[in-house]
Motif scaffolding. Structure first.
Motif, PDB file in Angstrom:
ATOM      1  N   VAL A 212      14.086  13.787 -18.278  1.00 60.07           N
ATOM      2  CA  VAL A 212      12.639  14.033 -18.124  1.00 60.07           C
ATOM      3  C   VAL A 212      11.977  14.137 -19.495  1.00 60.07           C
ATOM      4  N   GLN A 213      12.618  14.827 -20.430  1.00 63.80           N
ATOM      5  CA  GLN A 213      12.069  14.950 -21.777  1.00 63.80           C
ATOM      6  C   GLN A 213      11.947  13.581 -22.449  1.00 63.80           C
ATOM      7  N   ALA A 214      12.965  12.733 -22.252  1.00 65.97           N
ATOM      8  CA  ALA A 214      12.922  11.389 -22.837  1.00 65.97           C
ATOM      9  C   ALA A 214      11.776  10.577 -22.234  1.00 65.97           C
ATOM     10  N   PHE A 215      11.587  10.715 -20.923  1.00 70.11           N
ATOM     11  CA  PHE A 215      10.487  10.007 -20.268  1.00 70.11           C
ATOM     12  C   PHE A 215       9.140  10.532 -20.753  1.00 70.11           C
ATOM     13  N   GLN A 216       9.034  11.837 -20.887  1.00 67.30           N
ATOM     14  CA  GLN A 216       7.786  12.426 -21.364  1.00 67.30           C
ATOM     15  C   GLN A 216       7.463  11.956 -22.780  1.00 67.30           C
ATOM     16  N   LYS A 217       8.483  11.820 -23.617  1.00 64.70           N
ATOM     17  CA  LYS A 217       8.271  11.328 -24.991  1.00 64.70           C
ATOM     18  C   LYS A 217       7.744   9.901 -24.959  1.00 64.70           C
TER      19      LYS A 217
ATOM     20  N   SER B 121       6.096   8.550 -22.625  1.00 65.44           N
ATOM     21  CA  SER B 121       4.793   8.516 -21.961  1.00 65.44           C
ATOM     22  C   SER B 121       3.708   9.276 -22.704  1.00 65.44           C
ATOM     23  N   GLY B 122       4.052   9.882 -23.845  1.00 64.45           N
ATOM     24  CA  GLY B 122       3.069  10.626 -24.603  1.00 64.45           C
ATOM     25  C   GLY B 122       2.718  11.967 -23.977  1.00 64.45           C
ATOM     26  N   LEU B 123       3.620  12.531 -23.205  1.00 69.28           N
ATOM     27  CA  LEU B 123       3.397  13.818 -22.554  1.00 69.28           C
ATOM     28  C   LEU B 123       4.141  14.915 -23.308  1.00 69.28           C
ATOM     29  N   PRO B 124       3.743  16.159 -23.149  1.00 67.21           N
ATOM     30  CA  PRO B 124       4.503  17.259 -23.759  1.00 67.21           C
ATOM     31  C   PRO B 124       5.957  17.234 -23.293  1.00 67.21           C
ATOM     32  N   GLU B 125       6.885  17.361 -24.217  1.00 73.55           N
ATOM     33  CA  GLU B 125       8.307  17.218 -23.904  1.00 73.55           C
ATOM     34  C   GLU B 125       8.889  18.546 -23.421  1.00 73.55           C
ATOM     35  N   THR B 126       8.538  18.926 -22.209  1.00 70.18           N
ATOM     36  CA  THR B 126       8.960  20.205 -21.645  1.00 70.18           C
ATOM     37  C   THR B 126      10.228  20.102 -20.804  1.00 70.18           C
ATOM     38  N   GLY B 127      10.528  18.901 -20.324  1.00 77.88           N
ATOM     39  CA  GLY B 127      11.661  18.748 -19.408  1.00 77.88           C
ATOM     40  C   GLY B 127      11.360  19.212 -18.006  1.00 77.88           C
TER      41      GLY B 127
END
Length: 303
Positions: free
Chosen positions: A50-55, A57-63
């Motif tokens: 999830v963190q990798a996907f958020q990175k 996608s430009g989203l906060p990397e919260t997991g």
């Protein structure tokens, strides 16, 4: 929008199965990320994916599978869809239905019979109004309404709730399949007996053979089943042959909540009062929600 886990602690989330988490894991796999076992539980591997996907996608990397992350993954968890049912796809034709069972299980080109969580048809749209109409039709005729509602009968409602609590392995089925199936327990008794072997000398029939035998009148208790075959054959077959992980969870819950008259799925008291629970549902009044944490993993299997 609601977050996966419904505000529960991380420890509580880790302990339970969540269908939206599993859907997210399936999506991550298709994007080339590794969430670990596709088990519907947020573990270390899932959080890392999830963190990798958020990175990316430009989203906060919260997991955390928060609403923004789920939206980017194309997964909805809104609570206001109960009053906006539509046919997200048209009801299938008989020719299309016949194709659903024409190929073996786990064939990548046959997503309806592929029970893996990341099946190609994951997030499959539903003919929502057609399913709701079919549920309302049989409920009105066979009495599976809540007490106090029109056309309620004690026997019909007992059939419904007994079916939702039964031990015939409902974990093979999605929510829409079991609620649709159970609200017309009486007319489809022929089908149930054939699946269990009760009416076929102990030999358990496949879903296809059971349907064919009941529709043709060659199996016991087929008289009531003629209602199904005459009034809603396409919907019955579509819902029953659709696999556990394929259906769009948000659409599923919208149809089910509309059938039971749930106006606010996030209202735990309303959910408890109006919508009967299936065996695997949580007992805290969150079972009307898309991202509920279920007590048992839904595991699909063949035929």
């Amino acid at each position: 929008m609601i977050t996966v886990g419904l505000g529960l602690s991380q420890a509580a989330q880790a302990a339970g199965y969540n269908p939206v988490t599993q859907q997210a894991q399936s999506k991550l796999v298709t994007l080339g990320l590794d969430p670990g076992t596709l088990d519907g539980v947020v573990g270390r591997a899932t959080k890392t994916a999830v963190q990798a996907f958020q990175k990316q996608s430009g989203l906060p990397e919260t997991g955390v599978l928060d609403p923004a992350t789920l939206e980017k993954l194309g997964i909805g968890t809104s609570v206001d869809k109960a009053n906006a049912i539509e046919n997200w796809i048209p009801a299938p034709t008989q020719d299309e239905l016949d194709e659903l069972v024409a190929k073996p299980d786990n064939d990548l080109s046959s997503p309806y019979t592929d029970y893996r969580p990341n099946a190609p048809a994951a997030n499959l749209d539903l003919p929502g109004t057609a399913i709701l109409e079919a549920m309302n039709n049989s409920a009105d005729i066979f009495g599976s309404r809540l007490a106090g509602q029109s056309n309620h009968t004690d026997q019909g409602y007992k059939y419904l709730t007994g079916c939702l609590k039964t031990n015939f392995a409902p974990t093979n089925w999605s929510d829409i399949a079991i609620h649709y199936y159970c609200q017309m327990s009486k007319p489809r008794a022929c089908y149930t007996y054939a699946l269990s072997g009760k009416s076929t000398g102990g030999v358990k029939a496949s879903r296809l053979k059971a349907y064919q035998g009941c529709a043709a009148g060659t199996l016991p208790q087929a008289a009531d089943f003629s209602f199904v075959a005459k009034t809603q054959p396409q919907i019955f077959q579509y819902v029953m042959f659709g696999q556990t992980h394929a259906f769009n969870h948000e659409q599923e819950q919208a149809v089910i909540n509309a059938f039971y008259g749930v106006k606010n799925p996030a209202d735990r008291n309303e959910c408890r009062l109006k919508r009967p629970r299936r065996t695997e549902d949580p007992a805290d009044g969150t079972h009307c929600l898309v991202a509920k944490t279920m007590s048992v993993k839904l595991v699909g299997k063949g035929d």
